[in-house]
Design a protein around this motif. Structure first.
Motif, PDB file in Angstrom:
ATOM      1  N   ALA A   1      37.524  29.503  18.392  1.00  0.00           N
ATOM      2  CA  ALA A   1      37.706  28.610  17.338  1.00  0.00           C
ATOM      3  C   ALA A   1      37.600  26.761  18.322  1.00  0.00           C
ATOM      4  N   THR A   2      37.601  27.308  20.250  1.00  0.00           N
ATOM      5  CA  THR A   2      37.281  26.264  20.631  1.00  0.00           C
ATOM      6  C   THR A   2      35.717  25.810  20.643  1.00  0.00           C
ATOM      7  N   TYR A   3      34.989  26.954  20.662  1.00  0.00           N
ATOM      8  CA  TYR A   3      33.198  27.317  20.422  1.00  0.00           C
ATOM      9  C   TYR A   3      33.186  26.416  19.556  1.00  0.00           C
ATOM     10  N   ILE A   4      33.789  26.221  18.309  1.00  0.00           N
ATOM     11  CA  ILE A   4      33.234  25.993  17.126  1.00  0.00           C
ATOM     12  C   ILE A   4      33.876  24.117  17.276  1.00  0.00           C
ATOM     13  N   ALA A   5      34.040  23.991  18.272  1.00  0.00           N
ATOM     14  CA  ALA A   5      35.678  22.567  18.503  1.00  0.00           C
ATOM     15  C   ALA A   5      34.799  22.325  19.251  1.00  0.00           C
ATOM     16  N   LEU A   6      33.841  22.117  20.338  1.00  0.00           N
ATOM     17  CA  LEU A   6      33.149  21.770  21.688  1.00  0.00           C
ATOM     18  C   LEU A   6      31.759  21.488  21.036  1.00  0.00           C
ATOM     19  N   VAL A   7      31.731  21.808  20.291  1.00  0.00           N
ATOM     20  CA  VAL A   7      29.516  21.335  19.252  1.00  0.00           C
ATOM     21  C   VAL A   7      30.445  20.429  19.039  1.00  0.00           C
ATOM     22  N   ILE A   8      31.585  19.770  18.731  1.00  0.00           N
ATOM     23  CA  ILE A   8      31.469  17.988  18.674  1.00  0.00           C
ATOM     24  C   ILE A   8      30.705  16.934  20.073  1.00  0.00           C
ATOM     25  N   SER A   9      31.133  18.062  20.939  1.00  0.00           N
ATOM     26  CA  SER A   9      30.925  17.090  21.587  1.00  0.00           C
ATOM     27  C   SER A   9      29.819  17.120  22.873  1.00  0.00           C
ATOM     28  N   VAL A  10      29.167  17.912  21.831  1.00  0.00           N
ATOM     29  CA  VAL A  10      26.987  17.592  21.796  1.00  0.00           C
ATOM     30  C   VAL A  10      26.814  16.727  22.535  1.00  0.00           C
ATOM     31  N   PRO A  11      26.821  15.539  21.232  1.00  0.00           N
ATOM     32  CA  PRO A  11      26.118  14.203  21.955  1.00  0.00           C
ATOM     33  C   PRO A  11      25.889  13.587  23.516  1.00  0.00           C
ATOM     34  N   SER A  12      27.568  13.922  23.146  1.00  0.00           N
ATOM     35  CA  SER A  12      27.931  13.150  24.597  1.00  0.00           C
ATOM     36  C   SER A  12      27.915  13.928  25.688  1.00  0.00           C
ATOM     37  N   ARG A  13      27.722  15.479  26.048  1.00  0.00           N
ATOM     38  CA  ARG A  13      27.220  16.203  27.067  1.00  0.00           C
ATOM     39  C   ARG A  13      26.234  15.329  27.493  1.00  0.00           C
ATOM     40  N   ALA A  14      24.615  15.556  25.784  1.00  0.00           N
ATOM     41  CA  ALA A  14      23.275  15.295  26.050  1.00  0.00           C
ATOM     42  C   ALA A  14      23.173  13.865  26.559  1.00  0.00           C
ATOM     43  N   MET A  15      24.028  12.844  26.191  1.00  0.00           N
ATOM     44  CA  MET A  15      23.629  11.646  26.024  1.00  0.00           C
ATOM     45  C   MET A  15      24.250  11.656  27.593  1.00  0.00           C
ATOM     46  N   HIS A  16      24.871  11.966  28.161  1.00  0.00           N
ATOM     47  CA  HIS A  16      25.820  11.873  29.588  1.00  0.00           C
ATOM     48  C   HIS A  16      24.715  11.989  31.060  1.00  0.00           C
TER      49      HIS A  16
END
Length: 488
Positions: free
Chosen positions: A257-272
């Protein structure tokens, strides 16, 4: 924003490829090949390693980014790079010795509920040390504006090799227990490859010379250790707490469940990866207006991209769980709670980069420590009552409070503002499309239903964002794509 958009786009694509590979493993392979017990064990080991990683890194990955731009000569740069690599190694030795001295006590505490953990405890500090030095050498590359390769190793390489390990179990080339050890080898190789790449960018001349501003560096490093520990505990502390109260198989349900939800934070991780050094430079040069403009742009751009990802996940979540063993279905509400917390953190843009590069960062970090204590307390209350849903609620509440505290700090102290009217338009648009598509169920196979609904959501979301001009930068990217398609 040129280099930011360029490398952020590459990092976003790479990260989503990595998450795609990880998604295949998480949904179709881990639950069936490892089973819930060993899947939970694997996630528990990695979560523990991630939590102790800041102690081994001694905050040097952030310290390197902040202070490297202050070096005036090649000699100063070389000395500073040497210090950031050798100093953590020097302090890691006593940490490992302390761990060995109290091994029996630590083992007893961690294995009270799940005895299977005991045989693999030593992997936790080993992987944690590999993670720490990966981050240090990744920062080495990032300060030279080379963020893509390290991101590829972190997001794609680790997951792809892990997938190969799962296939090796399937074909009976290795056992499940050997896969757990294989995971540790993967993280060691990731650190080794990233180190060689960093050395290729800037050839090292190691000399352990204490920098002239060592006091300032050590004070900053101390608070960064707190910050990293807070962030990682908020990210993985819930899985560690679950091990203390429930059978380890529940960590597998929670991890999916958390892995699926963490996909949402990918753009932030990439831009950071690329925004962090730029933010540090703007703050060092006191370019307030440029920093405020960057803050607003990162906020709305991340909100649009992250909102799209969240929307696609939320409207398709029931069909997605139809492809997972039924015992995992209790994680649907976990996806919503963790997903919303990630979305709120996402729309704060480069908030963390600003805080870590200001002289006022200490107060917020101490507040973060209090919130970790709150998280632990909430987990102790809610897990025994509600299980994995209780842990998800504790995480949602803690992360939301922490994000609000960081936002208010930047607004009040630095007079930087991430939100505009476009922020409200974007939120309203996301809510309307969610209500429109979530209850619209297609009577097809889950994969076909997910594909069809995602296409309709994409068309609607992109068209409305474009027409409302929510983000000028994203509109410009769309215009460039349309122009190239017309030329083709």
């Amino acid at each position: 924003m040129g280099i930011v958009l360029n490398q952020s786009l590459k990092n976003t694509i790479i990260t989503y490829i990595g998450f795609g590979i990880g998604g295949i493993s998480t949904i179709f392979l881990f639950p069936y090949i490892l089973g819930k017990t060993f899947y939970g064990l694997s996630n528990y080991i990695l979560s523990c390693a991630n939590v102790i990683m800041p102690l081994f890194a001694i905050g040097m990955q952030n310290t390197l980014v902040k202070f490297y731009s202050q070096c005036k000569t090649d000699e100063e740069e070389s000395r500073f790079l040497s210090f950031t690599v050798l100093f953590p190694l020097l302090l890691s030795v006593p940490l490992i010795l302390i761990g060995l001295l109290f091994f029996d006590d630590i083992a007893y505490f961690l294995t009270k509920k799940n005895a299977i953990v005991k045989d693999f405890i030593w992997l936790i500090p080993f992987i944690g040390l590999c993670m720490a030095y990966f981050e240090i050498f990744y920062a080495w590359a990032r300060v030279h504006m080379h963020s893509v390769f390290g991101n590829f190793i972190k997001e794609v390489g680790l997951r792809f090799v892990s997938l190969l390990g799962l296939l090796a179990i399937y074909f009976k080339w290795i056992t499940i227990v050997e896969f757990i050890y294989f995971t540790a080898v993967i993280y060691f190789l990731a650190f080794l490859v990233t180190m060689l790449y960093a050395f290729r960018i800037k050839k090292p001349v190691f000399q352990f010379v204490i920098p002239s501003n060592v006091k300032e560096i050590l004070i900053y490093t101390f608070y960064i250790i707190l910050s990293g520990s807070v962030a990682n505990l908020l990210l993985d502390g819930d899985k560690i707490m679950l091990n203390q109260y429930m059978a380890i198989g529940n960590i597998a349900f929670y991890s999916v469940a958390t892995y699926i939800a963490l996909v949402i934070s990918v753009p932030s991780r990439a831009m950071h990866q690329i925004v962090y050094p730029i933010t540090a430079k703007l703050m060092h040069n006191n370019q307030h207006d440029e920093l405020n403009d960057l803050y607003k742009k990162t906020s709305i751009n991340l909100q649009i991209v992250g909102g799209f990802v969240m929307l696609c996940i939320f409207v398709n979540i029931e069909q997605l769980y139809e492809m997972i063993p039924k015992e995992y279905s209790g994680g649907i509400l976990v996806v919503f709670m963790i997903g919303i917390s990630k979305y709120f953190d996402l729309i704060l843009g480069n908030n963390n980069a600003i805080i870590f590069n200001t002289k006022y960062y200490r107060a917020v970090l101490f507040l973060g420590v209090l919130l970790v204590l709150l998280t632990v307390g909430l987990n102790m209350i809610f897990i025994p009552i509600y299980g994995i849903l209780g842990s998800a609620f504790a995480t949602l509440l803690s992360i939301t409070l922490y994000s609000l505290a960081k936002l208010m700090f930047v607004v009040k102290r630095l007079h930087l503002y991430p939100f505009t009217a476009q922020t409200l338009y974007s939120i309203a648009l996301t809510i309307v499309l969610f209500l429109l598509f979530y209850f619209w169920q297609f009577p097809f196979h889950p994969i076909i239903a997910i594909g069809l609904k995602s296409i309709l959501v994409t068309i609607s979301y992109v068209y409305l964002n474009y027409k409302l001009v929510i983000s000028k930068e994203i509109n410009q990217v769309i215009d460039n794509v349309l122009k190239k398609l017309k030329i083709g």
